[in-house]
Design an enzyme around this catalytic site. Structure first.
Site, PDB file in Angstrom:
ATOM      1  N   CYS A 139       0.800  -1.231   0.000  1.00 58.01           N
ATOM      2  CA  CYS A 139       0.000   0.000   0.000  1.00 58.01           C
ATOM      3  C   CYS A 139       0.831   1.278   0.000  1.00 58.01           C
ATOM      4  O   CYS A 139       0.267   2.371  -0.089  1.00 58.01           O
ATOM      5  CB  CYS A 139      -0.951   0.005   1.192  1.00 58.01           C
ATOM      6  SG  CYS A 139      -2.089  -1.400   1.182  1.00 58.01           S
ATOM      7  N   CYS A 459       0.412   2.586   6.580  1.00 61.51           N
ATOM      8  CA  CYS A 459       0.832   1.213   6.850  1.00 61.51           C
ATOM      9  C   CYS A 459       0.827   0.443   5.541  1.00 61.51           C
ATOM     10  O   CYS A 459       0.303   0.911   4.529  1.00 61.51           O
ATOM     11  CB  CYS A 459      -0.114   0.556   7.848  1.00 61.51           C
ATOM     12  SG  CYS A 459      -1.839   0.522   7.282  1.00 61.51           S
TER      13      CYS A 459
END
Length: 475
Positions: A139, A459
């Protein structure tokens, strides 16, 4: 010491000592949706460093982020990435020939266009002499694309870099089973009819079972949603808190969309379809409706649901990054400086989603700033529970001392400065493209609100994380 998550998942959050340590009052939707006061312009130091080139963001755009399976479902990833590049060219009027390098992030790669940056660049009309490569870091892939560009410019290798990312969840690669793949490859090598018949005689119906892209951590075999549910339990984040935060995200995103604040979105004429002009996942609901949804991962007692999780998204983003002197020489007024950044990694089993907690103090210390210096926070929202667990970890001396090697807590970002134009829960999360959206949201908010410093954090799968300081360009 027994890990927080392993311990608390075996004990109900309401009675465990970890839950007591991390209990805080629930978010109040009404209080979080009040008008956000504009940040006051402060006379702060600039973060320029001697003998290092200043790197600036001239501008950035993104296609509308759409729910997978909607208007982009018949496209390929490079089609969406090309649209972002064309939107950037139109927005900035930058001559294609001055771009030295193009970098894109992506996560689930289309096998036909594994270097999607190159294919998108060629499709957008960039010179075939302009190098392009693709990076993947879950991500934070677009973050990696951006910081790679920063490194190329800061080191003097390039003056102008386009960085971005793309994800198309509407058409992910689905493979034959390994046994079927092996048979097909062996058949391709067989030279005689007898060899082919011998191989075919070994075929079994279960060879036809398809292999879907993994949605679980390779190292732990656990899905991110399951990990988010355990994390929420470990930090005593209730279902109500998670739903309230998700409602906040959607409501603020709808407000920003209606007020024209999401200026990074560029229209995209989808071939054979209408022009798409806005994100389609922004759907404010009610706490009553959200409460009706069943747990999505840990059943029947989990707290993570479809309503308080980010959804599968199609979309692409692109940013024009330059050396400051080059931008000024070309007559541009940059939006922001890209300053210090860090990458972190933790245990992918019990701390998978705590990247922002670990990255935030490191980037602040690197830049010589404190939380109070930050005017705009833009954190990636994978799950409501992930955001709220990070809040509790950041606001805990106990967690700082036992898990981060710090004497005192990081501190809690003020909600009136936090994701005030919505976040990934509402705007969408194309895995490879979100990083650029975060940086442009921070840059645009600083310009709108008169602030100087923005902090971007995210994250990522694998227990990794990223944080960056964005500094507003002087008006």
């Amino acid at each position: 010491m027994t890990s927080i998550l392993t311990y608390t998942f075996k004990n109900l959050p309401s009675t465990s000592k970890w839950a007591l340590r991390f209990s805080v009052r629930p978010l109040s939707c009404s209080s979080q949706l009040r008008a956000t006061p504009a940040a006051q312009t402060k006379s702060k130091k600039t973060l320029a460093k001697p003998n290092i080139r200043n790197v600036v963001v001239v501008d950035g755009v993104r296609t509308p982020f759409l729910l997978s399976g909607t208007s982009y479902k018949d496209l390929m990833p490079h089609d969406v990435a090309r649209a972002a590049l064309l939107g950037l060219l139109h927005r900035t009027s930058v001559p294609k020939e001055v771009v030295d390098y193009i970098i894109f992030g992506t996560v689930i790669q289309e096998v036909k266009t594994s270097n999607v940056a190159r294919e998108a660049a060629l499709g957008a009309g960039f010179s075939d002499k302009t190098p392009a490569h693709t990076v993947t870091m879950a991500c934070i892939s677009a973050n990696q694309a951006m910081t790679t560009g920063v490194g190329l410019i800061a080191s003097g290798q390039c003056d102008v870099v386009v960085a971005g990312g793309v994800e198309l969840m509407s058409d992910v690669p689905i493979r034959h089973s390994r046994k079927m793949r092996k048979m097909l490859l062996d058949l391709n090598k067989a030279k005689t009819l007898g060899q082919r018949l011998s191989l075919l005689s070994k075929f079994r119906l279960n060879f036809l079972s398809p292999e879907l892209p993994a949605v679980a951590e390779f190292s732990t075999s656990e899905t991110m949603g399951h990990s988010a549910d355990r994390l929420a339990a470990a930090f005593a984040v209730s279902r109500t808190e998670q739903d309230e935060y998700a409602l906040r995200s959607h409501s603020l995103a709808k407000k920003a969309q209606d007020e024209g604040l999401l200026s990074d979105v560029v229209p995209f004429k989808v071939p054979g379809k209408d022009t798409v002009t806005k994100d389609n996942g922004i759907r404010p609901s009610s706490l009553e409706q959200m409460a009706k949804l069943k747990p999505a991962f840990i059943k029947p007692y989990g707290t993570v649901t479809a309503a308080n999780s980010s959804f599968l998204t199609d979309g692409a983003s692109a940013m024009l990054i330059m050396a400051e002197e080059k931008a000024l020489a070309m007559g541009y007024k940059p939006k922001a400086y890209l300053r210090d950044f860090v990458y972190v990694s933790q245990d992918p089993k019990d701390q998978l989603l705590l990247g922002p907690t670990y990255a935030t103090p490191k980037v602040l210390e690197k830049a010589g700033l404190t939380l109070n210096d930050v005017d705009a926070f833009e954190f990636h929202e994978a799950f409501s529970g992930q955001i709220l667990a990070n809040f509790k970890a950041m606001d805990s001396d106990w967690f700082a001392q036992n898990y981060m090697g710090r004497k005192t807590k990081v501190g809690l970002p003020p909600l009136e400065k936090f994701n005030t134009w919505g976040g990934s829960l509402s705007l969408g999360h194309p895995f490879g493209a979100t990083g650029c959206r975060l940086v442009m949201a921070a840059a645009n908010r600083l310009r709108k609100e008169g602030g100087q410093y923005g902090l971007v954090a995210a994250c990522a799968a694998g227990g990794q994380g990223h944080a960056m300081i964005v500094e507003a360009y002087p008006k």
